[in-house]
Design a protein around this motif. Structure first.
Motif, PDB file in Angstrom:
ATOM      1  N   THR A 303      64.143  28.242 -15.982  1.00  0.00           N
ATOM      2  CA  THR A 303      64.608  27.210 -15.060  1.00  0.00           C
ATOM      3  C   THR A 303      63.827  25.931 -15.255  1.00  0.00           C
ATOM      4  OG1 THR A 303      63.119  28.164 -13.453  1.00  0.00           O
ATOM      5  CG2 THR A 303      65.451  28.789 -13.293  1.00  0.00           C
ATOM      6  N   ASP A 306      65.219  24.262 -18.233  1.00  0.00           N
ATOM      7  CA  ASP A 306      66.483  23.593 -17.945  1.00  0.00           C
ATOM      8  C   ASP A 306      66.233  22.242 -17.319  1.00  0.00           C
ATOM      9  OD1 ASP A 306      68.426  26.543 -17.106  1.00  0.00           O
ATOM     10  OD2 ASP A 306      68.075  25.478 -18.991  1.00  0.00           O
ATOM     11  N   HIS A 307      65.314  22.248 -16.394  1.00  0.00           N
ATOM     12  CA  HIS A 307      65.038  21.001 -15.702  1.00  0.00           C
ATOM     13  C   HIS A 307      64.502  19.958 -16.668  1.00  0.00           C
ATOM     14  CE1 HIS A 307      63.955  18.487 -12.239  1.00  0.00           C
ATOM     15  NE2 HIS A 307      62.909  18.150 -12.960  1.00  0.00           N
TER      16      HIS A 307
END
Lengths: 315, 450
Positions: A303, A306-307
């Motif tokens: 995650t 992704d950020h």
């Protein structure tokens, strides 16, 4: 090799180089031997790094040239001198010399620190100057410490991995050179042993061909960087724990990473300009348990990645 | 050979040459492999452009006893196309690295051809008749109006001009990460091996979606890679035995019965280095570029940069015979390293199955090729050139002058053309006919009969 069809002329100059190999301990012929060795070393380097074929280079050829370079390096190490004079004129290298300092101060830790201008010695992470998304995608890959060499690598390094694009491969190489695999203890030892006698990276830069943006400067570093040639052919996963599918930039505009290596005279950093280092650091800081500090490996999960990608691509 | 006594000495004559005459060589026309089929009737070449050209020998004219049948083009087809590996952003060359014929089982001929990544099984078949007299179709294929059909007839086969068709029957793909350098068909005629720089795979000719890895020398850490596989071949008689050679001058013989993964060799053939010849280039020139079993399977031959070696399978520590191909190049190794010639991969071949004759052949530079007679221990250097080559004229032996005063008709080392290299040669399986490939031409020589 083909097409010209011209007959080869015997080069008088080479007669002296090519005779029977003499023992390096012979008096007057030692110079000849050293010269021969030096020439072969330079030729070998040029073969490895000046070659940018459209097809994969021959692995056999690469392996043989690598072995040649390693043998010569071994000999040089045994003889105690670690910095051969580069006979070939390396104008491109000279012009790149300064920019290499600029682009990759990450290498500052490799040479004796006092040799570099203080302002270029980076005390912060290499991210500041040689940002690429690949570095972020690496699973606990690189160390931020300038002294990592001597502390030993603080990561479990993946093997030199398959780059998706040139920028990735250069980033990977930089990372590798920061934190060499434990198995290249030889290289690490070589650096520790020879730090004093080592040349500045920029002085001894070789001719920089298009397509290779990383600085292949200090010779022992060649030990690390050499294998990346092999990786052109490997199909091992790019990332150890992450699959390409997780990260694949299927819907991400990668045009900013498409740059023509030929025109990149100013090194990798300039091309990575779109994302500022500070911005990225700020982004990253919340995700690590501690502020980015020396000796701390970076750990991220999907995650977070992704950020980060959003940040990089969104700007 | 020349001038010597002995009825066994072969006198080689020029027979034919195939290919373009221009000096300007089109890259795609560069010949990359040459191979006779098992009967010798067919001769296949592969080129850098991915094409295969098959020549067929004319039936011997009984009235013309002076020469054997000529080879004429029988079939030409595009075997491989260039591909692009998008993941690595690299082209995959269409160059044909090797062709191997299968023994003939029926009217059709089969061969395996390979580029760096993909092996294909091709069927070459002849068609010399076609059905004529369809009821619903015209001869040109158009459909007839059914209402015009008033009678029925049975189509019959009628002769037509001979057509030779090549069709790909199997495609063996996606099994090699590295570049394929060898393929070898097993004596069981059901399986074959393919070898790349680091791995050897075993295939069944009928099965394309899987292959078995039998050798893997890839190190866990690629930084430790110092040796690659350069060639591999199955034993001609023993279907569980194969050998592979390396860039360090070693040959390993493996038995597939020993284990599934033959990483541990049964035998290791290696000659200790001659200390007096030690140089920076010792390793590179020891790299073996070709390995070939003898017909009996008792011996094998290896080619490294400067020499040809014959090994007895029962003796691992040194070859039984060594022949110097072009020893005069030993003092030029630095230049040859610089211009990459030192990496040229010369092949070698045994003579046909005639037991009386024991000759090995290999190529060199300046369009020279060499033959070594194992019985008489004599050797000869010949040249493949369009000049001075009239049919049925015996080839004149050549000599390279290594140093000192050059005699008349000798060629000095410095005048050798290193762009003219003969890497591929083949010997007819039964007769004294040889095929020698220069860069883009194929020469056929045969011995002078009667």
């Amino acid at each position: 090799m083909l097409g010209k069809g011209g007959k080869r002329k015997f080069d008088e100059h080479e007669d002296g180089l090519e005779g029977k190999v003499v023992s390096p301990t012979d008096g007057p012929s030692k110079v000849s031997y050293t010269l021969q060795r030096q020439t072969i070393f330079n030729i070998s380097l040029m073969k490895l790094y000046n070659h940018r074929p459209l097809t994969e280079p021959s692995l056999q050829k690469t392996v043989l040239i690598n072995n040649m370079l390693r043998r010569i390096q071994e000999e040089l190490k045994q003889e105690g001198s670690l910095r051969p004079v580069f006979v070939t004129a390396s104008q491109p290298a000279d012009s790149l010399g300064d920019t290499f300092r600029e682009a990759q101060p990450a290498f500052s830790h490799l040479s004796s620190q006092p040799l570099l201008p203080p302002d270029l010695v980076s005390t912060t992470t290499p991210l500041e100057s040689c940002l690429t998304p690949a570095s972020l995608l690496e699973d606990d890959t690189f160390c931020t410490s300038p002294t990592v060499q001597h502390d030993g690598p603080t990561k479990a390094p993946p093997p030199a991995l398959q780059p998706i694009k040139d920028s990735f491969s250069s980033a990977l190489d930089e990372i590798e050179e920061l934190c060499p695999a434990p198995t290249s203890a030889e290289a690490v030892a070589a650096e520790t042993a020879d730090d004093d006698s080592k040349a500045q990276p920029s002085e001894s830069t070789i001719q920089k061909p298009e397509g290779f943006l990383e600085s292949r400067t200090a010779e022992p570093k060649l030990m690390d960087s050499l294998p990346s040639n092999f990786e052109i052919t490997t199909s091992t996963g790019f990332l150890t724990d992450l699959t390409l599918d997780d990260i694949l930039f299927a819907d991400i505009d990668t045009s900013m990473y498409d740059f023509d290596p030929c025109t990149s005279a100013t090194g990798a950093a300039s091309k990575m300009a779109p994302v500022s280092a500070d911005e990225l650091l700020k982004t990253l800081a919340p995700y690590s348990s501690q502020p980015v500090a020396p000796n701390q490996p970076f750990k991220m999960d999907l995650t977070e990645l992704d950020h980060i990608m959003e940040v990089l691509v969104g700007s | 050979f020349p001038g010597a006594g002995g009825g066994n000495d072969i006198q080689w004559c020029f027979s034919q040459v195939k290919g373009a005459v221009d000096d300007d060589v089109a890259e795609a026309d560069i010949i990359s492999t040459v191979e006779f089929n098992h009967s010798g009737e067919l001769l296949a070449t592969g080129d850098k452009g991915g094409r295969v050209v098959i020549f067929q020998q004319e039936q011997e004219n009984k009235t013309q006893s002076h020469s054997r049948g000529e080879y004429n083009v029988y079939s030409t087809f595009q075997s491989h196309e260039p591909e692009f590996d998008y993941l690595k952003s690299l082209e995959i060359e269409e160059k044909i690295n090797k062709i191997r014929w299968l023994p003939q089982k029926n009217a059709a001929q089969f061969l395996l051809s390979t580029n760096d990544k993909t092996i294909k099984l091709w069927k070459i078949s002849e068609r010399d008749k076609r059905p004529e007299g369809y009821n619903l179709k015209e001869e040109d294929g158009r459909y007839r109006d059914p209402t015009t059909v008033t009678t029925l007839r049975v189509p019959v086969f009628r002769p037509m001009d001979l057509m030779v068709e090549a069709s790909p029957r199997r495609i063996f793909a996606n099994a090699h990460t590295y570049h394929i350098n060898s393929i070898s068909i097993n004596s069981d005629y059901e399986t074959y091996l393919s070898a790349d720089d680091l791995r050897i795979n075993l295939w069944h000719l009928e099965i394309t979606d899987r292959s078995f890895n039998i050798v893997d020398i890839k190190p866990a850490n690629m930084e430790e890679l110092t040796e690659v596989i350069t060639a591999a071949e199955f034993h001609p008689n023993s279907c569980n035995t194969f050998v592979y050679s390396s860039s360090k001058g070693t040959i390993r013989l493996c038995d597939m019965r020993a284990s599934a993964l033959c990483d541990r060799h049964s035998k290791l053939f290696e000659e200790p280095e001659d200390p007096s010849n030690r140089s920076f280039f010792s390793e590179i020139i020891s790299s073996i570029s070709d390995v070939k079993f003898s017909h009996s399977g008792r011996y094998m031959m290896t080619r490294d940069y400067l020499s040809v070696k014959i090994w007895d399978l029962n003796m691992e520590n040194r070859p039984v015979e060594t022949y110097q191909v072009h020893e005069y190049l030993r003092s030029k190794l630095c230049s040859l390293y610089e211009n990459d010639c030192i990496f040229d991969k010369f092949e070698c071949c045994w003579n046909g199955s005639d037991r009386q004759v024991l000759i090995v052949m290999t190529g060199s530079y300046n369009n020279f090729f060499r033959m070594f007679d194992r019985n008489t221990k004599r050797d000869i250097t010949l040249e493949a050139s369009r000049e001075n080559n009239k049919p049925r004229t015996v080839l004149k032996p050549r000599k390279v002058c290594a140093s000192g005063k050059r005699k008349k008709d000798e060629i000095s080392v410095d005048s050798l053309d290193f762009n003219k290299k003969i890497l591929h040669t083949a010997w007819h399986p039964k007769e004294n006919i040889i095929a020698v490939a220069t860069t883009n031409n194929l020469y056929i020589f045969q011995d002078k009969m009667n």
